[in-house]
Design a protein around this motif. Sequence first.
Motif, PDB file in Angstrom:
ATOM      1  N   VAL A 420       0.881  -1.033   0.044  1.00 33.76           N
ATOM      2  CA  VAL A 420       0.154  -0.082   0.007  1.00 33.76           C
ATOM      3  C   VAL A 420       0.843   1.255   0.080  1.00 33.76           C
ATOM      4  O   VAL A 420       1.819   1.459   0.839  1.00 33.76           O
ATOM      5  CB  VAL A 420      -0.861  -0.007   1.168  1.00 33.76           C
ATOM      6  N   SER A 421       0.972   2.232  -0.916  1.00 37.03           N
ATOM      7  CA  SER A 421       1.422   3.395  -0.967  1.00 37.03           C
ATOM      8  C   SER A 421       1.349   4.344   0.183  1.00 37.03           C
ATOM      9  O   SER A 421      -0.036   4.445   0.579  1.00 37.03           O
ATOM     10  CB  SER A 421       1.161   4.102  -2.309  1.00 37.03           C
ATOM     11  N   PHE A 422       2.242   5.079   0.544  1.00 39.61           N
ATOM     12  CA  PHE A 422       2.223   6.384   1.538  1.00 39.61           C
ATOM     13  C   PHE A 422       1.714   7.540   0.933  1.00 39.61           C
ATOM     14  O   PHE A 422       1.408   8.340   1.756  1.00 39.61           O
ATOM     15  CB  PHE A 422       3.518   6.396   2.411  1.00 39.61           C
ATOM     16  N   THR A 423       1.799   7.658  -0.437  1.00 38.06           N
ATOM     17  CA  THR A 423       1.455   8.836  -1.093  1.00 38.06           C
ATOM     18  C   THR A 423       0.260   8.534  -1.981  1.00 38.06           C
ATOM     19  O   THR A 423      -0.008   7.293  -2.511  1.00 38.06           O
ATOM     20  CB  THR A 423       2.493   9.300  -1.875  1.00 38.06           C
ATOM     21  N   GLU A 424      -0.466   9.554  -2.356  1.00 39.74           N
ATOM     22  CA  GLU A 424      -1.371   9.229  -3.465  1.00 39.74           C
ATOM     23  C   GLU A 424      -0.838   9.091  -4.852  1.00 39.74           C
ATOM     24  O   GLU A 424      -0.110  10.262  -5.243  1.00 39.74           O
ATOM     25  CB  GLU A 424      -2.492  10.486  -3.555  1.00 39.74           C
ATOM     26  N   VAL A 425      -1.071   8.193  -5.306  1.00 43.42           N
ATOM     27  CA  VAL A 425      -0.502   7.858  -6.739  1.00 43.42           C
ATOM     28  C   VAL A 425      -1.486   7.979  -8.013  1.00 43.42           C
ATOM     29  O   VAL A 425      -2.571   7.255  -7.830  1.00 43.42           O
ATOM     30  CB  VAL A 425       0.223   6.655  -6.855  1.00 43.42           C
ATOM     31  N   LYS A 426      -1.295   9.006  -8.666  1.00 43.86           N
ATOM     32  CA  LYS A 426      -2.176   9.351  -9.778  1.00 43.86           C
ATOM     33  C   LYS A 426      -1.631   8.653 -11.054  1.00 43.86           C
ATOM     34  O   LYS A 426      -0.640   9.054 -11.757  1.00 43.86           O
ATOM     35  CB  LYS A 426      -2.408  10.817  -9.990  1.00 43.86           C
TER      36      LYS A 426
END
Length: 576
Positions: A420-426
Amino acid sequence: MDAQSRGRAENIDPADQWVLNPDTGEYELRLSHSAPQSTVPSPRGARRRGAQAPVPSTAPEREAPPPRRRRTAPEEPPPPRRGRRRPAKKKPKGKKVLLWTGGTMAFVVLAVGTAGYLYLEHLNDNIKSVADDGASTGGFQKDRAINILLIGTDKRTGAGNEGYGDTGSAGHADTTILLHVARDRSNATALSIPRDLIVDIPDCPTTQEDGSTKVIPGSTGVRFNTSLGQSGRTPSCTMRTVTELTGVTPDNFMVADFNAVKTLTTAVEGVEVCLAKAIDDPDSHLNLPAGKHTIEGEDALAFVRTRHSVGFGGDLSRIEIQQQFLSALMRKLKSNDTLTSPSKMVKLAEAATEALTVDSQLDSIGKLKDLGLELGKLDTKNLTFATVPVKDNPAEQVKATVVLQEEPAQQVFDMIRNDVSFTEVKKKESEKEKKEKAAVAARLEGEKSEPSEIRVRVMNGGASGGSAQRELAYLQTEAGVTKSENAGNADAEIARTTLEYSPDQADQARALAEILGLSGAAMKPGESVTNAQGLPTMTLTLGKDFKGAGVKLDAASAKAPEEVQKSTADKVECAK
């Protein structure tokens, strides 16, 4: 490890023969008929173990390098010289890859002929490796998430390390980062583990110099940094300790001593850092005014070692300044100033292969190149630096160590385990991906049954022991799902909790998903099973992401907890 000369001739600069091919837009190694062959580093196979490599008569006499075990030749032969073709389409700046650590050597695959092959051999000879002792997964794979353990040791022995701390120290795991790279390479997390964190070190089977294996007994309730160097422990023991702590088994490890910081920053001609206030630290020898500075060599080492003049003056403050430094180094490696300079790339290849010790699964230039290309797919804005959530050790009157903040720490470990990413990935989605995403979201839309009408069996597919029974008790006594039963353990462990149901149970599935906090992705339309009464029943399989009875699953793992201090590699932050 010590960055020493490896018997190379003086005044050799392989970058002198790397030229830009205007047809391809890439650098290639070209040898003119008059080019002296001595400008190519001698092949590793041309010298005997422990013997001094031949050098020109004008070169100063050198001491023979220490013996190292033989490694295999590079996995990939250099490609043939390419002919003319249409000019390559120029890519936007934002698409340039990030070549990091071992990946800085990726450019050498452009080499042609004997000279390129010999240079690859030369870089192979620089690499030092240590057995992983079965503590790793066996090495990273291109189609899976990657977990690399980066260890900075305070070992004082060796050329260039004199004068730092205790002379003759065996070293500790003083700076440790678990680098997790997402399976789709869209994001990464660099998780710092405090050196003073109290942990349990497991028993460590360790390869000895004579090839035998010795099991080094574990320790309970000790500092994390004693997992390396103490009692004969090697990096494989630090790897086992990380697995014990986080539940994540690293694929590979890389170890660096003081020299790595000096040589890598010098190779790129310095990195830019920022200080919110002036620092004069006699312990680390850092003396800089407030503002931005380009540092390299000894100044760079002083920067990452300082702690008394930043933050609260402890190791956690030093972790923050080290994370800022690594962010700056990555931005420099990604910059056009570095990527378009053959001489810098050669120096970086030399520095990285000499300064790092790697595990036995990562001991060739070909493997390092492959790892670098995978890391090169990352965008720095989606690379998050974070620190394991900790608190002062309550058992101490004088605070010297820290312990886990259990709930947020386990949540962080779960995010890494579950990719799960710690940042919002667009991401730019295709029409097919958009339709699939909409279909998944639609699973939650529609009528919902009453809790008393939900019929479900609960299975344990990777959660802690007894989780199925505890969740069953919650469903029956607090959620009103009285038609539920314990079905024991699943056939295999899974990372994420799932709910399988038949199409005619969709209203029950939506109701249970709302109770549990399940996403549409966790809902698996399929077939129901028949219970002991012959009635169709859904199957809830608790995965490794299960947090406890009644805890909303996706709500608990969708983002990093507030207790985690984090930053991204694309932002310039000033040390306070």
